[in-house]
Design an enzyme around this catalytic site. Structure first.
Site, short mmCIF file in Angstrom:
data_model
loop_
_atom_site.label_atom_id
_atom_site.label_comp_id
_atom_site.label_asym_id
_atom_site.label_seq_id
_atom_site.Cartn_x
_atom_site.Cartn_y
_atom_site.Cartn_z
N VAL A 110 59.22 -34.06 -72.96
CA VAL A 110 58.50 -33.16 -72.06
C VAL A 110 57.58 -32.25 -72.88
O VAL A 110 57.96 -31.73 -73.92
CB VAL A 110 59.52 -32.29 -71.28
CG1 VAL A 110 58.82 -31.17 -70.53
CG2 VAL A 110 60.32 -33.17 -70.32
N ALA A 112 54.84 -32.85 -74.61
CA ALA A 112 54.51 -33.28 -75.98
C ALA A 112 53.14 -33.92 -76.09
O ALA A 112 52.81 -34.53 -77.11
CB ALA A 112 55.57 -34.28 -76.47
N SER A 117 53.27 -33.68 -67.36
CA SER A 117 52.99 -32.82 -66.19
C SER A 117 52.21 -33.59 -65.14
O SER A 117 52.49 -33.50 -63.94
CB SER A 117 52.20 -31.58 -66.62
OG SER A 117 50.93 -31.95 -67.14
N ALA A 118 51.25 -34.38 -65.60
CA ALA A 118 50.43 -35.17 -64.67
C ALA A 118 51.27 -36.27 -64.02
O ALA A 118 51.17 -36.50 -62.81
CB ALA A 118 49.25 -35.79 -65.41
N ASP A 160 44.49 -36.82 -67.25
CA ASP A 160 45.91 -37.19 -67.26
C ASP A 160 46.36 -37.72 -65.90
O ASP A 160 47.12 -38.69 -65.81
CB ASP A 160 46.77 -35.99 -67.66
CG ASP A 160 46.46 -35.53 -69.08
OD1 ASP A 160 47.14 -34.62 -69.57
OD2 ASP A 160 45.53 -36.09 -69.71
N1 LIG Z 1 60.90 -34.38 -66.19
C1 LIG Z 1 60.30 -33.27 -65.73
N2 LIG Z 1 60.84 -32.58 -64.69
C2 LIG Z 1 60.21 -31.47 -64.18
N3 LIG Z 1 59.07 -30.95 -64.68
C3 LIG Z 1 58.52 -31.59 -65.74
C4 LIG Z 1 59.09 -32.78 -66.31
N4 LIG Z 1 58.30 -33.17 -67.36
C5 LIG Z 1 57.30 -32.27 -67.43
N5 LIG Z 1 57.43 -31.34 -66.47
C6 LIG Z 1 56.55 -30.17 -66.27
O1 LIG Z 1 55.41 -30.31 -67.09
C7 LIG Z 1 55.41 -29.27 -68.09
C8 LIG Z 1 54.86 -29.84 -69.40
O2 LIG Z 1 53.48 -30.04 -69.14
P1 LIG Z 1 52.41 -29.88 -70.30
O3 LIG Z 1 51.10 -30.15 -69.66
O4 LIG Z 1 52.61 -28.60 -71.00
O5 LIG Z 1 52.77 -31.04 -71.32
P2 LIG Z 1 52.43 -32.59 -71.17
O6 LIG Z 1 51.82 -32.86 -69.84
O7 LIG Z 1 53.65 -33.37 -71.50
O8 LIG Z 1 51.37 -32.78 -72.34
P3 LIG Z 1 49.76 -32.88 -72.20
O9 LIG Z 1 49.38 -32.05 -70.99
O10 LIG Z 1 49.25 -32.28 -73.48
O11 LIG Z 1 49.44 -34.32 -72.04
C9 LIG Z 1 56.86 -28.86 -68.22
O12 LIG Z 1 56.95 -27.53 -68.75
C10 LIG Z 1 57.30 -28.91 -66.76
O13 LIG Z 1 56.77 -27.78 -66.06
C1 LIG Z 2 43.96 -30.73 -73.32
C2 LIG Z 2 43.56 -31.64 -72.18
O1 LIG Z 2 42.22 -32.06 -72.34
C3 LIG Z 2 44.39 -32.91 -72.16
C4 LIG Z 2 45.87 -32.68 -72.06
O2 LIG Z 2 46.55 -33.94 -72.09
C5 LIG Z 2 43.70 -30.85 -70.88
C6 LIG Z 2 43.04 -31.55 -69.69
O3 LIG Z 2 42.24 -32.48 -69.90
O4 LIG Z 2 43.35 -31.13 -68.56
MG LIG Z 3 50.12 -31.88 -69.10
#
Ligand SMILES: Nc1ncnc2c1ncn2[C@@H]1O[C@H](COP(=O)(O)OP(=O)(O)OP(=O)(O)O)[C@@H](O)[C@H]1O
Ligand SMILES: C[C@@](O)(CCO)CC(=O)[O-]
Ligand SMILES: [Mg+2]
Length: 330
Positions: A110, A112, A117-118, A160
């Site tokens: 999560v 990373a 989140s998407a 995303d």
């Molecule tokens: N399994 C899950 N259950 C519930 N919420 C989640 C889960 N996985 C991610 N999330 C939500 O998404 C947030 C992480 O989103 P974030 O955009 O910070 O990271 P990411 O989407 O993994 O990476 P990036 O946006 O850089 O691709 C978590 O803090 C939580 O709010």
């Molecule tokens: C950092 C970013 O460009 C990608 C996150 O995975 C944010 C976005 O595009 O919304």
């Molecule tokens: Mg994200």
């Protein structure tokens, strides 16, 4: 009861610049978020997010052994912000407020950089709508999920959520509230190794940090953003020609520009340089940065070992071509 899954993604080129209207080139991966939805007879939203971890527990144990556990309420609300907003927009789409039990599981770390989140936003909206017996056009689904990310993060590109919805390899360019989404056919197989270290920042915080720099030093930051956009366009051409050498060079330049924006870290840089020194054609952080994931253009075991020697973990993944799908409906 409906279970759906949505894929994570790696961004080959263009993260952060895509928030300012430049394109991004992204690839969905076969690591998924699964959401199971079961309608309730009351209006409650019951969320069981099995892979979320919250730091810190405070407990009071009274003289007679009663245990009173307290958690950081704000952290819980923040951690569930994407799910909550996704349910709200799904309710708006079906124009009903039916209660729902949601169980969410993730095959990816999560927060990373892999787009969890998407994937959560896409899968939650899709599961809710399908559980209530409706359907939704995939472009509308991607638009709603993008709105979730914008509402929660304050600023987000459609990258995303497009990848979680459609899968494949996509050239994504925001145009106002619309998104250009062009599937890209690679001229050759793209060997990728994903390295990972825990991340403490959120995408929301990292995007906001770049925004502050953009607003206070626009003449310095703007050329970096535009240069990343050029790299993404050249990277797409190189991918379509199957020119892995050029793709690697462009990844390295892209990483350097992201480092200049302040979104890399010592640990990410150590994995990136270790991969190159072990023979990767190129390597860069992927996603928002601040820790999390990097990608190396290679299929060599030596590169995996080099990443692990820095203290990183290696995540095995290949291309997902389906995007969000219903896994079961019973
Ligand atoms: N399994 C899950 N259950 C519930 N919420 C989640 C889960 N996985 C991610 N999330 C939500 O998404 C947030 C992480 O989103 P974030 O955009 O910070 O990271 P990411 O989407 O993994 O990476 P990036 O946006 O850089 O691709 C978590 O803090 C939580 O709010
Ligand atoms: C950092 C970013 O460009 C990608 C996150 O995975 C944010 C976005 O595009 O919304
Ligand atoms: Mg994200």
């Amino acid at each position: 009861m409906v279970t759906v899954r949505a894929p994570g993604k790696v961004i080959l080129y263009g993260e952060h610049a895509v928030v300012y209207g430049e394109p991004a080139l992204a690839m969905a991966i076969n690591k998924y978020v699964y959401v199971t939805a079961r309608a309730r007879s009351d209006g409650k939203i019951n969320i069981n997010a099995r892979d979320l971890r919250l730091a810190g527990i405070s407990v009071t144990i009274s003289e007679n052994g009663d245990i009173i556990a307290r958690t950081d309420y704000g952290a819980v609300i923040s951690a569930l912000s994407y799910v909550k907003r996704a349910v709200e927009l799904a309710m708006g789409y079906v124009d009903k407020k039916v209660g729902i039990d949601l169980e969410i599981r993730s095959e990816m770390p999560v927060g990373a950089g892999l787009g969890t989140s998407a994937a959560v936003a896409v899968a939650t909206i899709y599961a809710y709508i399908k559980e209530l017996g409706y359907d939704i056009d995939k472009r509308e689904l991607a638009r709603l999920a993008w709105q979730v990310e914008k509402d929660v993060q304050g600023s987000a590109s459609p990258t995303d959520t497009t990848m979680a919805t459609f899968g494949g390899i996509m050239f994504v360019k925001p145009e106002g509230n619309n998104a250009v989404m062009e599937p890209v056919r690679p001229g050759t197989n793209v060997p990728l190794i994903i390295g990972y270290v825990p991340r403490v920042s959120t995408t929301k915080d990292l995007v906001a940090m770049v925004r502050r720099k953009y607003e206070t030093m626009r003449d310095v930051i703007e050329p970096i953003i535009r240069s990343i956009g050029l790299i993404t366009r050249k990277g797409r051409e190189a991918l379509e020609r199957g020119d892995l050498e050029l793709m690697g060079v462009l990844m390295n330049i892209n990483h350097g520009l992201l480092d200049a924006l302040g979104v890399s870290t010592r640990q990410l840089n150590e994995m990136v340089y270790a991969a190159r020194n072990a023979g990767a054609l190129g390597s860069k952080l992927t996603g928002a940065g601040g820790g999390g994931c990097m990608i190396a253009l290679s299929d060599k075991v030596e590169v995996e070992k080099a990443i692990e020697l820095t203290g990183g973990s290696v995540l095995k993944a290949v291309l997902d071509i389906n995007g969000v799908v219903v896994v079961s409906n019973d």
